[in-house]
Scaffold this motif. Structure first.
Motif, PDB file in Angstrom:
ATOM      1  N   GLY A  44    -103.316 -22.110 -15.363  1.00 35.11           N
ATOM      2  CA  GLY A  44    -104.594 -22.810 -15.444  1.00 35.11           C
ATOM      3  C   GLY A  44    -104.529 -24.184 -14.797  1.00 35.11           C
ATOM      4  O   GLY A  44    -105.464 -24.597 -14.096  1.00 35.11           O
ATOM      5  N   LEU A  45    -103.429 -24.897 -15.014  1.00 32.13           N
ATOM      6  CA  LEU A  45    -103.278 -26.216 -14.403  1.00 32.13           C
ATOM      7  C   LEU A  45    -103.181 -26.113 -12.887  1.00 32.13           C
ATOM      8  O   LEU A  45    -103.739 -26.950 -12.156  1.00 32.13           O
ATOM      9  CB  LEU A  45    -102.037 -26.906 -14.972  1.00 32.13           C
ATOM     10  N   LEU A  46    -102.465 -25.104 -12.409  1.00 29.35           N
ATOM     11  CA  LEU A  46    -102.388 -24.917 -10.958  1.00 29.35           C
ATOM     12  C   LEU A  46    -103.755 -24.575 -10.377  1.00 29.35           C
ATOM     13  O   LEU A  46    -104.100 -24.996  -9.263  1.00 29.35           O
ATOM     14  CB  LEU A  46    -101.388 -23.806 -10.620  1.00 29.35           C
ATOM     15  N   GLY A  47    -104.540 -23.824 -11.144  1.00 30.58           N
ATOM     16  CA  GLY A  47    -105.878 -23.477 -10.671  1.00 30.58           C
ATOM     17  C   GLY A  47    -106.852 -24.638 -10.697  1.00 30.58           C
ATOM     18  O   GLY A  47    -107.891 -24.603 -10.035  1.00 30.58           O
ATOM     19  N   GLU A  48    -106.537 -25.678 -11.482  1.00 27.51           N
ATOM     20  CA  GLU A  48    -107.402 -26.851 -11.567  1.00 27.51           C
ATOM     21  C   GLU A  48    -107.049 -27.914 -10.531  1.00 27.51           C
ATOM     22  O   GLU A  48    -107.531 -29.050 -10.615  1.00 27.51           O
ATOM     23  CB  GLU A  48    -107.299 -27.463 -12.972  1.00 27.51           C
ATOM     24  N   ALA A  49    -106.186 -27.571  -9.598  1.00 29.32           N
ATOM     25  CA  ALA A  49    -105.767 -28.545  -8.579  1.00 29.32           C
ATOM     26  C   ALA A  49    -106.988 -29.127  -7.876  1.00 29.32           C
ATOM     27  O   ALA A  49    -107.863 -28.403  -7.397  1.00 29.32           O
ATOM     28  CB  ALA A  49    -104.845 -27.870  -7.573  1.00 29.32           C
ATOM     29  N   GLU A  50    -107.044 -30.445  -7.855  1.00 25.97           N
ATOM     30  CA  GLU A  50    -108.197 -31.128  -7.279  1.00 25.97           C
ATOM     31  C   GLU A  50    -108.025 -31.344  -5.771  1.00 25.97           C
ATOM     32  O   GLU A  50    -106.932 -31.286  -5.236  1.00 25.97           O
ATOM     33  CB  GLU A  50    -108.395 -32.475  -7.982  1.00 25.97           C
ATOM     34  N   ARG A  51    -109.170 -31.603  -5.136  1.00 27.47           N
ATOM     35  CA  ARG A  51    -109.201 -31.880  -3.701  1.00 27.47           C
ATOM     36  C   ARG A  51    -108.757 -30.670  -2.885  1.00 27.47           C
ATOM     37  O   ARG A  51    -109.541 -29.770  -2.641  1.00 27.47           O
ATOM     38  CB  ARG A  51    -108.351 -33.100  -3.353  1.00 27.47           C
ATOM     39  N   ILE A  52    -107.494 -30.594  -2.558  1.00 27.94           N
ATOM     40  CA  ILE A  52    -106.973 -29.453  -1.793  1.00 27.94           C
ATOM     41  C   ILE A  52    -106.267 -28.514  -2.763  1.00 27.94           C
ATOM     42  O   ILE A  52    -105.205 -28.841  -3.294  1.00 27.94           O
ATOM     43  CB  ILE A  52    -106.008 -29.917  -0.697  1.00 27.94           C
ATOM     44  N   ALA A  53    -106.846 -27.382  -3.006  1.00 30.44           N
ATOM     45  CA  ALA A  53    -106.293 -26.435  -3.969  1.00 30.44           C
ATOM     46  C   ALA A  53    -105.220 -25.565  -3.312  1.00 30.44           C
ATOM     47  O   ALA A  53    -104.966 -25.656  -2.105  1.00 30.44           O
ATOM     48  CB  ALA A  53    -107.404 -25.566  -4.547  1.00 30.44           C
ATOM     49  N   PHE A  54    -104.610 -24.716  -4.145  1.00 33.12           N
ATOM     50  CA  PHE A  54    -103.598 -23.781  -3.635  1.00 33.12           C
ATOM     51  C   PHE A  54    -104.306 -22.565  -3.037  1.00 33.12           C
ATOM     52  O   PHE A  54    -104.243 -21.446  -3.552  1.00 33.12           O
ATOM     53  CB  PHE A  54    -102.649 -23.349  -4.759  1.00 33.12           C
ATOM     54  N   ASP A  55    -104.988 -22.807  -1.946  1.00 32.26           N
ATOM     55  CA  ASP A  55    -105.739 -21.745  -1.283  1.00 32.26           C
ATOM     56  C   ASP A  55    -105.620 -21.968   0.223  1.00 32.26           C
ATOM     57  O   ASP A  55    -105.848 -23.093   0.717  1.00 32.26           O
ATOM     58  CB  ASP A  55    -107.205 -21.766  -1.722  1.00 32.26           C
ATOM     59  N   VAL A  56    -105.292 -20.933   0.954  1.00 34.07           N
ATOM     60  CA  VAL A  56    -105.047 -21.065   2.391  1.00 34.07           C
ATOM     61  C   VAL A  56    -106.293 -21.561   3.123  1.00 34.07           C
ATOM     62  O   VAL A  56    -106.225 -22.469   3.974  1.00 34.07           O
ATOM     63  CB  VAL A  56    -104.569 -19.719   2.969  1.00 34.07           C
ATOM     64  N   LYS A  57    -107.443 -21.012   2.811  1.00 32.69           N
ATOM     65  CA  LYS A  57    -108.669 -21.413   3.508  1.00 32.69           C
ATOM     66  C   LYS A  57    -109.030 -22.856   3.200  1.00 32.69           C
ATOM     67  O   LYS A  57    -109.470 -23.612   4.095  1.00 32.69           O
ATOM     68  CB  LYS A  57    -109.812 -20.482   3.108  1.00 32.69           C
ATOM     69  N   ASP A  78     -92.275 -21.396 -14.712  1.00 31.30           N
ATOM     70  CA  ASP A  78     -92.606 -22.815 -14.888  1.00 31.30           C
ATOM     71  C   ASP A  78     -91.908 -23.674 -13.835  1.00 31.30           C
ATOM     72  O   ASP A  78     -92.496 -24.624 -13.290  1.00 31.30           O
ATOM     73  CB  ASP A  78     -92.184 -23.274 -16.284  1.00 31.30           C
ATOM     74  N   LEU A  79     -90.647 -23.346 -13.576  1.00 31.87           N
ATOM     75  CA  LEU A  79     -89.906 -24.101 -12.565  1.00 31.87           C
ATOM     76  C   LEU A  79     -90.552 -23.940 -11.186  1.00 31.87           C
ATOM     77  O   LEU A  79     -90.701 -24.919 -10.434  1.00 31.87           O
ATOM     78  CB  LEU A  79     -88.458 -23.635 -12.521  1.00 31.87           C
ATOM     79  N   ALA A  80     -90.953 -22.716 -10.852  1.00 31.90           N
ATOM     80  CA  ALA A  80     -91.612 -22.480  -9.563  1.00 31.90           C
ATOM     81  C   ALA A  80     -92.931 -23.240  -9.482  1.00 31.90           C
ATOM     82  O   ALA A  80     -93.288 -23.801  -8.427  1.00 31.90           O
ATOM     83  CB  ALA A  80     -91.848 -20.987  -9.366  1.00 31.90           C
ATOM     84  N   ALA A  81     -93.667 -23.284 -10.595  1.00 32.69           N
ATOM     85  CA  ALA A  81     -94.939 -24.008 -10.606  1.00 32.69           C
ATOM     86  C   ALA A  81     -94.710 -25.499 -10.394  1.00 32.69           C
ATOM     87  O   ALA A  81     -95.455 -26.156  -9.642  1.00 32.69           O
ATOM     88  CB  ALA A  81     -95.663 -23.763 -11.929  1.00 32.69           C
ATOM     89  N   ALA A  82     -93.686 -26.045 -11.056  1.00 27.95           N
ATOM     90  CA  ALA A  82     -93.391 -27.468 -10.893  1.00 27.95           C
ATOM     91  C   ALA A  82     -92.993 -27.781  -9.455  1.00 27.95           C
ATOM     92  O   ALA A  82     -93.443 -28.789  -8.870  1.00 27.95           O
ATOM     93  CB  ALA A  82     -92.277 -27.887 -11.851  1.00 27.95           C
ATOM     94  N   LEU A  83     -92.169 -26.914  -8.869  1.00 30.31           N
ATOM     95  CA  LEU A  83     -91.758 -27.134  -7.481  1.00 30.31           C
ATOM     96  C   LEU A  83     -92.946 -27.026  -6.535  1.00 30.31           C
ATOM     97  O   LEU A  83     -93.059 -27.794  -5.568  1.00 30.31           O
ATOM     98  CB  LEU A  83     -90.676 -26.109  -7.099  1.00 30.31           C
ATOM     99  N   ALA A  84     -93.842 -26.067  -6.826  1.00 26.99           N
ATOM    100  CA  ALA A  84     -95.017 -25.909  -5.965  1.00 26.99           C
ATOM    101  C   ALA A  84     -95.920 -27.132  -6.046  1.00 26.99           C
ATOM    102  O   ALA A  84     -96.411 -27.633  -5.015  1.00 26.99           O
ATOM    103  CB  ALA A  84     -95.785 -24.648  -6.367  1.00 26.99           C
ATOM    104  N   ALA A  85     -96.156 -27.631  -7.258  1.00 26.86           N
ATOM    105  CA  ALA A  85     -97.027 -28.792  -7.418  1.00 26.86           C
ATOM    106  C   ALA A  85     -96.402 -30.037  -6.785  1.00 26.86           C
ATOM    107  O   ALA A  85     -97.085 -30.812  -6.094  1.00 26.86           O
ATOM    108  CB  ALA A  85     -97.301 -29.033  -8.899  1.00 26.86           C
ATOM    109  N   GLN A  86     -95.102 -30.217  -7.008  1.00 25.08           N
ATOM    110  CA  GLN A  86     -94.422 -31.372  -6.418  1.00 25.08           C
ATOM    111  C   GLN A  86     -94.368 -31.266  -4.893  1.00 25.08           C
ATOM    112  O   GLN A  86     -94.583 -32.247  -4.173  1.00 25.08           O
ATOM    113  CB  GLN A  86     -93.006 -31.484  -6.982  1.00 25.08           C
ATOM    114  N   GLY A  87     -94.101 -30.055  -4.408  1.00 27.51           N
ATOM    115  CA  GLY A  87     -94.076 -29.836  -2.962  1.00 27.51           C
ATOM    116  C   GLY A  87     -95.428 -30.078  -2.331  1.00 27.51           C
ATOM    117  O   GLY A  87     -95.522 -30.645  -1.221  1.00 27.51           O
ATOM    118  N   ARG A  88     -96.491 -29.686  -3.009  1.00 29.64           N
ATOM    119  CA  ARG A  88     -97.847 -29.934  -2.496  1.00 29.64           C
ATOM    120  C   ARG A  88     -98.111 -31.425  -2.372  1.00 29.64           C
ATOM    121  O   ARG A  88     -98.643 -31.905  -1.355  1.00 29.64           O
ATOM    122  CB  ARG A  88     -98.860 -29.283  -3.422  1.00 29.64           C
ATOM    123  N   ALA A  89     -97.729 -32.167  -3.414  1.00 30.30           N
ATOM    124  CA  ALA A  89     -97.956 -33.614  -3.384  1.00 30.30           C
ATOM    125  C   ALA A  89     -97.157 -34.268  -2.260  1.00 30.30           C
ATOM    126  O   ALA A  89     -97.680 -35.133  -1.528  1.00 30.30           O
ATOM    127  CB  ALA A  89     -97.581 -34.226  -4.729  1.00 30.30           C
TER     128      ALA A  89
END
Length: 236
Positions: A95-108, A199-210
């Motif tokens: 849910g937190l990953l889906g709430e990503a603001e501005r640029i979401a985890f979506d290719v388009k 959870d670890l993958a989610a944290a890495l994805a969020a940190q990597g996005r930032a």
């Protein structure tokens, strides 16, 4: 006369010897009841064999009972389940990953955002638009770092539930009464491990996005500075 007496005595001695050497004494009548020792011995032998057969059947039934009890233990399900808690933790992280603001985890969404704010084509805009795009890029980075911290906070919050689940599953595994319970406890521990890896993958994805957005912002700032300098030189 002496010969007849001697012959009768010999017959009596032989008959007595025959009775004495016989394995079973002859039938006797005692108090009007006929007692046959041979029949009595046969009855005792038959009763002993019957008793042995009954004992064998009892032992067989006991073995079957033990076997059924063991099978029942092996087929008994584990009374402890952490599936609901694991699913809840996974849903919170997703849910937190889906709430990503501005640029979401979506290719388009990523392609559209980079085309409008980060790529060189965006540098052709007027100065006022360049300022707006720079501010948008800064907001992208701030939002990304905020999202990463939210995901990390949720994962830290999951640690309490994870610890409780591990304790419950280890206790259930140690007290498992059959193969099925032990296997189910092991499967739930593996599911818990998978949740932690998620959870670890989610944290890495969020940190990597930032980090990626901040790196893209730095590159865009450099490109924009060159463009501004070119425009400044063009006016002079």
């Amino acid at each position: 006369m002496k010969r007849k007496i001697s012959g009768a005595l010999f017959v009596s001695i032989v008959a007595g010897s025959t009775i004495a050497l016989s394995p079973y004494p002859a039938s006797a009548q005692i108090g009007g009841i006929v007692h046959d020792p041979r029949n009595y011995a046969q009855n005792i032998l038959t009763a002993a064999r019957t008793l042995e057969q009954i004992n064998n059947q009892i032992r067989m039934l006991q073995n079957q009972t033990v076997s059924l009890l063991n099978e029942a233990k092996n087929l008994a399900a584990l009374p402890t389940s952490t599936l609901a808690e694991l699913e809840s933790q996974v849903d919170r992280t997703r849910g937190l990953l889906g709430e990503a603001e501005r640029i979401a985890f979506d290719v388009k969404d990523i392609e559209a955002a980079f085309e409008g704010r980060y790529k060189s084509s965006a540098l052709a805009a007027p100065n006022a638009a360049l300022v707006a795009k720079a501010e948008a890029r800064w907001m992208d980075s701030v939002a990304a770092f905020e999202d990463a911290m939210k995901v990390q906070a949720a994962i830290v919050g999951n640690l309490g539930g994870t610890r409780a689940s591990i304790s419950a599953l280890v206790t259930a595994s140690q007290s498992a009464s059959g193969a099925l319970q032990a296997a189910q406890a092991g499967n739930q521990l593996l599911a818990l491990q998978s949740q932690q890896l998620g959870d670890l993958a989610a944290a890495l994805a969020a940190q990597g996005r930032a980090q990626a957005l901040e790196a893209a912002r730095s590159a865009a700032i450099e490109a924009e500075a060159r463009e501004r300098f070119r425009r400044f030189r063009g006016k002079n």
